[in-house]
Design a protein around this motif. Structure first.
Motif, PDB file in Angstrom:
ATOM      1  N   VAL A 114      50.303  52.226  25.458  1.00  0.00           N
ATOM      2  CA  VAL A 114      49.223  51.634  24.658  1.00  0.00           C
ATOM      3  C   VAL A 114      47.839  51.953  25.221  1.00  0.00           C
ATOM      4  CG1 VAL A 114      50.637  49.765  23.719  1.00  0.00           C
ATOM      5  CG2 VAL A 114      49.300  49.370  25.778  1.00  0.00           C
ATOM      6  N   TRP A 115      47.754  52.236  26.515  1.00  0.00           N
ATOM      7  CA  TRP A 115      46.457  52.511  27.132  1.00  0.00           C
ATOM      8  C   TRP A 115      45.975  53.931  26.835  1.00  0.00           C
ATOM      9  CZ3 TRP A 115      42.230  50.427  28.449  1.00  0.00           C
ATOM     10  CH2 TRP A 115      41.334  51.054  29.299  1.00  0.00           C
ATOM     11  N   ARG A 116      46.908  54.877  26.744  1.00  0.00           N
ATOM     12  CA  ARG A 116      46.549  56.286  26.554  1.00  0.00           C
ATOM     13  C   ARG A 116      45.598  56.497  25.368  1.00  0.00           C
ATOM     14  NH1 ARG A 116      51.512  58.301  27.065  1.00  0.00           N
ATOM     15  NH2 ARG A 116      51.361  58.299  29.318  1.00  0.00           N
ATOM     16  N   PRO A 117      45.919  56.004  24.168  1.00  0.00           N
ATOM     17  CA  PRO A 117      44.987  56.233  23.052  1.00  0.00           C
ATOM     18  C   PRO A 117      43.649  55.502  23.221  1.00  0.00           C
ATOM     19  CG  PRO A 117      46.952  55.042  22.293  1.00  0.00           C
ATOM     20  CD  PRO A 117      47.155  55.376  23.730  1.00  0.00           C
ATOM     21  N   VAL A 118      43.665  54.376  23.917  1.00  0.00           N
ATOM     22  CA  VAL A 118      42.427  53.617  24.138  1.00  0.00           C
ATOM     23  C   VAL A 118      41.510  54.368  25.098  1.00  0.00           C
ATOM     24  CG1 VAL A 118      41.470  51.481  25.118  1.00  0.00           C
ATOM     25  CG2 VAL A 118      43.514  51.391  23.688  1.00  0.00           C
ATOM     26  N   SER A 119      42.088  54.951  26.129  1.00  0.00           N
ATOM     27  CA  SER A 119      41.288  55.555  27.199  1.00  0.00           C
ATOM     28  C   SER A 119      41.002  57.040  27.007  1.00  0.00           C
ATOM     29  CB  SER A 119      41.993  55.353  28.541  1.00  0.00           C
ATOM     30  OG  SER A 119      43.218  56.062  28.561  1.00  0.00           O
ATOM     31  N   LYS A 120      41.553  57.659  25.966  1.00  0.00           N
ATOM     32  CA  LYS A 120      41.428  59.117  25.829  1.00  0.00           C
ATOM     33  C   LYS A 120      39.977  59.593  25.755  1.00  0.00           C
ATOM     34  CE  LYS A 120      42.228  59.420  20.825  1.00  0.00           C
ATOM     35  NZ  LYS A 120      40.888  59.626  20.393  1.00  0.00           N
ATOM     36  N   ASP A 121      39.091  58.798  25.217  1.00  0.00           N
ATOM     37  CA  ASP A 121      37.689  59.203  25.097  1.00  0.00           C
ATOM     38  C   ASP A 121      36.787  58.562  26.147  1.00  0.00           C
ATOM     39  OD1 ASP A 121      38.266  60.821  22.888  1.00  0.00           O
ATOM     40  OD2 ASP A 121      38.062  59.130  21.510  1.00  0.00           O
ATOM     41  N   LEU A 122      37.387  57.876  27.109  1.00  0.00           N
ATOM     42  CA  LEU A 122      36.602  57.228  28.166  1.00  0.00           C
ATOM     43  C   LEU A 122      36.482  58.130  29.387  1.00  0.00           C
ATOM     44  CD1 LEU A 122      38.078  53.601  28.368  1.00  0.00           C
ATOM     45  CD2 LEU A 122      35.867  54.271  27.448  1.00  0.00           C
ATOM     46  N   ASP A 123      35.363  58.031  30.069  1.00  0.00           N
ATOM     47  CA  ASP A 123      35.256  58.620  31.396  1.00  0.00           C
ATOM     48  C   ASP A 123      35.775  57.529  32.340  1.00  0.00           C
ATOM     49  OD1 ASP A 123      34.484  59.366  33.977  1.00  0.00           O
ATOM     50  OD2 ASP A 123      32.607  60.277  33.289  1.00  0.00           O
ATOM     51  N   GLN A 126      33.984  56.853  35.693  1.00  0.00           N
ATOM     52  CA  GLN A 126      32.700  56.174  35.482  1.00  0.00           C
ATOM     53  C   GLN A 126      32.922  54.706  35.127  1.00  0.00           C
ATOM     54  OE1 GLN A 126      30.400  57.614  32.179  1.00  0.00           O
ATOM     55  NE2 GLN A 126      28.542  56.537  32.830  1.00  0.00           N
ATOM     56  N   ALA A 127      33.888  54.443  34.246  1.00  0.00           N
ATOM     57  CA  ALA A 127      34.182  53.057  33.857  1.00  0.00           C
ATOM     58  C   ALA A 127      34.626  52.249  35.068  1.00  0.00           C
ATOM     59  CB  ALA A 127      35.254  53.035  32.763  1.00  0.00           C
ATOM     60  N   ARG A 128      35.464  52.835  35.929  1.00  0.00           N
ATOM     61  CA  ARG A 128      35.926  52.121  37.132  1.00  0.00           C
ATOM     62  C   ARG A 128      34.769  51.842  38.088  1.00  0.00           C
ATOM     63  NH1 ARG A 128      41.119  53.830  39.976  1.00  0.00           N
ATOM     64  NH2 ARG A 128      41.029  51.630  40.500  1.00  0.00           N
ATOM     65  N   ALA A 129      33.845  52.790  38.200  1.00  0.00           N
ATOM     66  CA  ALA A 129      32.679  52.585  39.076  1.00  0.00           C
ATOM     67  C   ALA A 129      31.820  51.431  38.560  1.00  0.00           C
ATOM     68  CB  ALA A 129      31.857  53.873  39.175  1.00  0.00           C
ATOM     69  N   GLU A 133      31.186  47.619  40.312  1.00  0.00           N
ATOM     70  CA  GLU A 133      29.879  46.977  40.491  1.00  0.00           C
ATOM     71  C   GLU A 133      29.884  45.567  39.914  1.00  0.00           C
ATOM     72  OE1 GLU A 133      25.812  48.597  39.687  1.00  0.00           O
ATOM     73  OE2 GLU A 133      26.964  50.459  39.499  1.00  0.00           O
ATOM     74  N   VAL A 134      30.417  45.432  38.720  1.00  0.00           N
ATOM     75  CA  VAL A 134      30.468  44.119  38.062  1.00  0.00           C
ATOM     76  C   VAL A 134      31.334  43.158  38.866  1.00  0.00           C
ATOM     77  CG1 VAL A 134      31.258  42.884  35.993  1.00  0.00           C
ATOM     78  CG2 VAL A 134      30.000  45.038  35.762  1.00  0.00           C
ATOM     79  N   ILE A 135      32.507  43.616  39.304  1.00  0.00           N
ATOM     80  CA  ILE A 135      33.400  42.766  40.097  1.00  0.00           C
ATOM     81  C   ILE A 135      32.722  42.344  41.391  1.00  0.00           C
ATOM     82  CG2 ILE A 135      35.562  42.756  41.427  1.00  0.00           C
ATOM     83  CD1 ILE A 135      36.708  44.555  39.108  1.00  0.00           C
ATOM     84  N   GLY A 136      32.039  43.271  42.050  1.00  0.00           N
ATOM     85  CA  GLY A 136      31.308  42.934  43.276  1.00  0.00           C
ATOM     86  C   GLY A 136      30.250  41.873  43.031  1.00  0.00           C
ATOM     87  N   ALA A 137      29.511  42.022  41.933  1.00  0.00           N
ATOM     88  CA  ALA A 137      28.475  41.027  41.599  1.00  0.00           C
ATOM     89  C   ALA A 137      29.112  39.680  41.287  1.00  0.00           C
ATOM     90  CB  ALA A 137      27.640  41.516  40.414  1.00  0.00           C
ATOM     91  N   LEU A 138      30.242  39.687  40.568  1.00  0.00           N
ATOM     92  CA  LEU A 138      30.925  38.431  40.257  1.00  0.00           C
ATOM     93  C   LEU A 138      31.435  37.751  41.524  1.00  0.00           C
ATOM     94  CD1 LEU A 138      32.951  39.515  37.106  1.00  0.00           C
ATOM     95  CD2 LEU A 138      31.049  37.892  37.167  1.00  0.00           C
ATOM     96  N   GLU A 139      31.996  38.541  42.440  1.00  0.00           N
ATOM     97  CA  GLU A 139      32.486  37.961  43.694  1.00  0.00           C
ATOM     98  C   GLU A 139      31.338  37.400  44.524  1.00  0.00           C
ATOM     99  OE1 GLU A 139      34.724  41.240  45.271  1.00  0.00           O
ATOM    100  OE2 GLU A 139      36.546  40.642  44.196  1.00  0.00           O
ATOM    101  N   ALA A 140      30.216  38.104  44.559  1.00  0.00           N
ATOM    102  CA  ALA A 140      29.049  37.603  45.289  1.00  0.00           C
ATOM    103  C   ALA A 140      28.532  36.322  44.648  1.00  0.00           C
ATOM    104  CB  ALA A 140      27.952  38.665  45.322  1.00  0.00           C
ATOM    105  N   GLY A 141      28.510  36.289  43.317  1.00  0.00           N
ATOM    106  CA  GLY A 141      28.075  35.090  42.605  1.00  0.00           C
ATOM    107  C   GLY A 141      29.008  33.922  42.847  1.00  0.00           C
ATOM    108  N   ALA A 142      30.317  34.191  42.866  1.00  0.00           N
ATOM    109  CA  ALA A 142      31.290  33.125  43.117  1.00  0.00           C
ATOM    110  C   ALA A 142      31.148  32.589  44.527  1.00  0.00           C
ATOM    111  CB  ALA A 142      32.707  33.636  42.887  1.00  0.00           C
ATOM    112  N   ALA A 143      30.923  33.479  45.504  1.00  0.00           N
ATOM    113  CA  ALA A 143      30.752  33.038  46.894  1.00  0.00           C
ATOM    114  C   ALA A 143      29.502  32.174  47.012  1.00  0.00           C
ATOM    115  CB  ALA A 143      30.671  34.239  47.826  1.00  0.00           C
ATOM    116  N   SER A 144      28.437  32.582  46.352  1.00  0.00           N
ATOM    117  CA  SER A 144      27.198  31.809  46.372  1.00  0.00           C
ATOM    118  C   SER A 144      27.410  30.454  45.717  1.00  0.00           C
ATOM    119  CB  SER A 144      26.107  32.588  45.638  1.00  0.00           C
ATOM    120  OG  SER A 144      24.943  31.827  45.537  1.00  0.00           O
TER     121      SER A 144
END
Length: 159
Positions: A114-123, A126-129, A133-144
């Protein structure tokens, strides 16, 4: 009738919407394996690590151990995970059973299908990078937020 697009409500809304869409897609794909999206995440980590503790799984998924405990108990009850005493005598080691490996392989296959057709046009890199960043910001926000919560509520006079 065409689907109505939601109004621009910001990144928080977009992330929630993506999470809901991914959850629905995974629930459908994983149905035949019997795993939930959280169960899939757990078996993926245990498969990759070989052996791990419930605390480590919770940390790597980004969930509270108390939230994850019911999921782990269900996976143990279903014979997908085994729990053995840890080397230190206090912790517990989690491992995939033979049945767990079989279920996980089937779930990976279904997820990729099911993921293959969803991700075929994604970089994907880049999406993981960006997500890192978002996960890091969320973790920093949660720690704060945790630090503020531990200090307790303030009264008007600052006490």
């Amino acid at each position: 009738m065409t689907a109505r697009r939601p109004p621009e409500l910001g990144l928080l809304f977009d992330l929630l919407r993506a999470s809901e869409g991914l959850g629905a897609m995974l629930r459908t794909a994983l149905e035949s394996s019997g795993l939930t999206p959280t169960g899939y995440a757990v078996t993926s980590l245990v498969d990759a690590l070989g052996s791990t503790t419930p605390s480590e799984v919770a940390e790597l998924i980004g969930a509270k151990p108390s939230t994850l405990s019911a999921h782990l108990a269900k996976l143990v009850r279903e014979g997908i995970l085994s729990r053995t005493p840890g080397a230190d005598g206090r912790s517990v080691d989690l491992r995939l059973t033979d049945e767990g490996r079989r279920v996980h392989v089937a779930a990976v296959r279904a997820g990729r299908q099911v993921w293959r057709p969803v991700s075929k046009d994604l970089d994907v890199e880049q999406a993981r990078a960006v997500l890192a960043e978002v996960i890091g910001a969320l973790e920093a926000g949660a720690a704060s937020s945790d630090r503020l919560t531990r200090k307790g509520p303030r009264t008007r006079n600052g006490r």
